[in-house]
Motif scaffolding. Structure first.
Motif, PDB file in Angstrom:
ATOM      1  N   TRP A  66      69.209  43.690  34.054  1.00  0.00           N
ATOM      2  CA  TRP A  66      68.690  44.562  35.135  1.00  0.00           C
ATOM      3  C   TRP A  66      67.179  45.154  34.813  1.00  0.00           C
ATOM      4  O   TRP A  66      67.216  45.091  33.728  1.00  0.00           O
ATOM      5  N   ARG A  67      66.629  45.280  36.137  1.00  0.00           N
ATOM      6  CA  ARG A  67      65.541  46.645  35.867  1.00  0.00           C
ATOM      7  C   ARG A  67      65.413  47.340  36.898  1.00  0.00           C
ATOM      8  O   ARG A  67      66.032  47.266  37.764  1.00  0.00           O
ATOM      9  N   VAL A  68      64.979  48.734  36.467  1.00  0.00           N
ATOM     10  CA  VAL A  68      64.835  49.465  37.457  1.00  0.00           C
ATOM     11  C   VAL A  68      63.497  49.136  38.105  1.00  0.00           C
ATOM     12  O   VAL A  68      62.235  49.372  37.522  1.00  0.00           O
ATOM     13  N   LEU A  69      64.231  49.974  39.589  1.00  0.00           N
ATOM     14  CA  LEU A  69      63.046  49.967  39.798  1.00  0.00           C
ATOM     15  C   LEU A  69      63.005  51.380  41.361  1.00  0.00           C
ATOM     16  O   LEU A  69      64.292  50.581  41.976  1.00  0.00           O
ATOM     17  N   ILE A  70      62.139  51.675  41.283  1.00  0.00           N
ATOM     18  CA  ILE A  70      62.169  53.500  41.990  1.00  0.00           C
ATOM     19  C   ILE A  70      63.198  53.619  42.091  1.00  0.00           C
ATOM     20  O   ILE A  70      63.628  53.548  40.266  1.00  0.00           O
ATOM     21  N   ARG A  71      64.191  53.449  42.088  1.00  0.00           N
ATOM     22  CA  ARG A  71      65.571  54.527  41.925  1.00  0.00           C
ATOM     23  C   ARG A  71      67.038  53.516  42.021  1.00  0.00           C
ATOM     24  O   ARG A  71      67.779  54.229  43.096  1.00  0.00           O
ATOM     25  N   SER A  72      66.711  52.403  42.118  1.00  0.00           N
ATOM     26  CA  SER A  72      67.713  51.331  42.304  1.00  0.00           C
ATOM     27  C   SER A  72      67.304  50.829  40.394  1.00  0.00           C
ATOM     28  O   SER A  72      66.955  50.481  40.356  1.00  0.00           O
ATOM     29  N   LEU A  73      69.072  50.372  40.943  1.00  0.00           N
ATOM     30  CA  LEU A  73      69.224  48.755  39.949  1.00  0.00           C
ATOM     31  C   LEU A  73      68.470  47.331  40.830  1.00  0.00           C
ATOM     32  O   LEU A  73      69.713  47.353  40.706  1.00  0.00           O
ATOM     33  N   HIS A  74      67.895  46.383  39.242  1.00  0.00           N
ATOM     34  CA  HIS A  74      67.266  45.109  40.451  1.00  0.00           C
ATOM     35  C   HIS A  74      68.125  44.200  39.214  1.00  0.00           C
ATOM     36  O   HIS A  74      67.805  44.051  38.037  1.00  0.00           O
ATOM     37  N   ALA A  75      68.710  42.885  40.130  1.00  0.00           N
ATOM     38  CA  ALA A  75      68.572  41.986  39.349  1.00  0.00           C
ATOM     39  C   ALA A  75      68.496  40.669  40.215  1.00  0.00           C
ATOM     40  O   ALA A  75      69.175  40.340  41.275  1.00  0.00           O
ATOM     41  N   THR A  76      68.193  39.049  39.904  1.00  0.00           N
ATOM     42  CA  THR A  76      68.644  38.444  40.716  1.00  0.00           C
ATOM     43  C   THR A  76      69.185  37.125  39.128  1.00  0.00           C
ATOM     44  O   THR A  76      68.272  37.364  38.222  1.00  0.00           O
ATOM     45  N   PHE A  77      69.782  35.934  40.299  1.00  0.00           N
ATOM     46  CA  PHE A  77      69.941  35.498  39.681  1.00  0.00           C
ATOM     47  C   PHE A  77      69.978  33.966  40.218  1.00  0.00           C
ATOM     48  O   PHE A  77      70.495  33.963  40.997  1.00  0.00           O
ATOM     49  N   ARG A  78      69.934  32.833  39.334  1.00  0.00           N
ATOM     50  CA  ARG A  78      69.452  31.171  39.698  1.00  0.00           C
ATOM     51  C   ARG A  78      70.938  30.811  40.159  1.00  0.00           C
ATOM     52  O   ARG A  78      71.209  30.764  38.672  1.00  0.00           O
ATOM     53  N   THR A  79      71.264  30.377  41.159  1.00  0.00           N
ATOM     54  CA  THR A  79      72.248  30.141  42.116  1.00  0.00           C
ATOM     55  C   THR A  79      72.844  28.312  41.147  1.00  0.00           C
ATOM     56  O   THR A  79      73.380  27.625  40.925  1.00  0.00           O
TER      57      THR A  79
END
Length: 224
Positions: free
Chosen positions: A18-31
Motif C-alpha cells: 500500500w501507498r498513501v496518496l492524498i488522504r487515502s491508502l492505495h494498492a493495485t494487484f495484477r490479477t
C-alpha cells in the motif's frame, strides 16, 4: 477517531502493498484475468462487510485497484490499516502480485481570483456533482466526479492577476518512493524544474512552453 499521516503509516508493518496518496491508502494487484479479479473483489467485499468498512474498487481486465479511507474522519485511520492488511492477505492467498509503484491520482488545479464566480461554471461544464471524492471531503473549493472516477478539480486562490503563467496545472500524486524517478523522467523528456522548495510534498515542473504540473506525495505535509 485519530487520523494517520503518511509518515505514521510508513512506520506500520504489514502495509508493503500500500501507498498513501492524498488522504487515502492505495494498492493495485495484477490479477491476470477478469475472472481472477472478480474472485478477488468478491473476497474483498465479504471482508469489507464483515468489518463494516468499505473500500472503492476499480476492476479491470488484468488488474484490480483498491482505495481505502475513513469518510467520517476525513482521513486515514486504524480501520483502513486493518482492512488493508486483510486485503493483502487475501491477495497473497490468491497468488496475486502487488504493484505499489503503479498507484497514482491526478487532479486539475485552476488558479482563480474569484473562486465562487468560476466554480459553478466548471461544475456545470464537467457535469460534476456536489459529492466529493474521499480525498476532498470537507473541501468547499473542489469538485469531484464520484461516478466515473475522472480527475478531481480544485481551485487555488490568486491574490492578483498573473498573465505570464498558465492558470491551470495538473497535480500528479505518486508514492514517495516513485516521486524522484517521475520528476527525473519529466526532466529527461524536456521539462524544467520550476521549484523543489516544497519537496517531498511537491515538485513544480514545466513543459518547454511553460505549462505546469506538480508531482505530489503525501509526505512532508502538516498534520490537519
Amino acid at each position: 477517531m485519530d487520523t494517520l499521516t503518511a509518515e505514521d503509516v510508513s512506520e506500520l508493518d504489514g502495509l508493503e502493498d500500500w501507498r498513501v496518496l492524498i488522504r487515502s491508502l492505495h494498492a493495485t494487484f495484477r490479477t491476470g484475468s477478469l475472472a481472477e479479479g472478480i474472485a478477488f473483489a468478491t473476497r474483498v467485499g465479504a471482508a469489507a462487510d464483515a468489518a463494516d468498512h468499505h473500500p472503492d474498487l476499480d476492476l479491470r481486465y488484468f488488474r484490480t485497484s483498491v482505495v481505502l479511507t475513513t469518510h467520517s474522519a476525513d482521513g486515514l485511520t486504524e480501520l483502513d490499516v486493518d482492512l488493508a492488511r486483510t486485503i493483502s492477505a487475501i491477495a497473497a492467498e490468491l497468488g496475486l502480485t502487488p504493484e505499489p509503484a503503479l498507484v497514482s491520482v491526478q487532479e486539475i488545479a485552476i488558479d482563480a481570483l474569484d473562486i465562487p464566480a468560476v466554480l459553478p461554471f466548471w461544475r456545470a461544464v464537467l457535469g460534476y456533482e456536489e459529492d466529493m471524492p474521499p480525498e476532498f471531503e470537507g473541501d468547499a473549493d473542489a469538485l469531484g466526479d464520484p461516478v466515473n472516477g475522472n480527475p478531481a478539480v480544485w481551485f487555488q486562490q490568486m491574490d492578483a492577476p498573473r498573465g505570464q503563467r498558465n492558470r491551470i496545472h495538473i497535480d500528479v500524486w505518486v508514492p514517495l518512493d516513485a516521486a524522484e524517478a517521475r520528476v527525473q523522467a519529466a526532466l529527461d523528456a524536456g521539462g524544467q524544474l520550476v521549484s523543489a522548495h516544497s519537496a517531498p510534498s511537491f515538485w513544480v515542473l514545466a513543459d518547454p512552453e511553460g505549462n505546469e504540473a506538480c508531482v505530489c506525495t503525501a509526505f512532508g505535509r502538516p498534520r490537519d
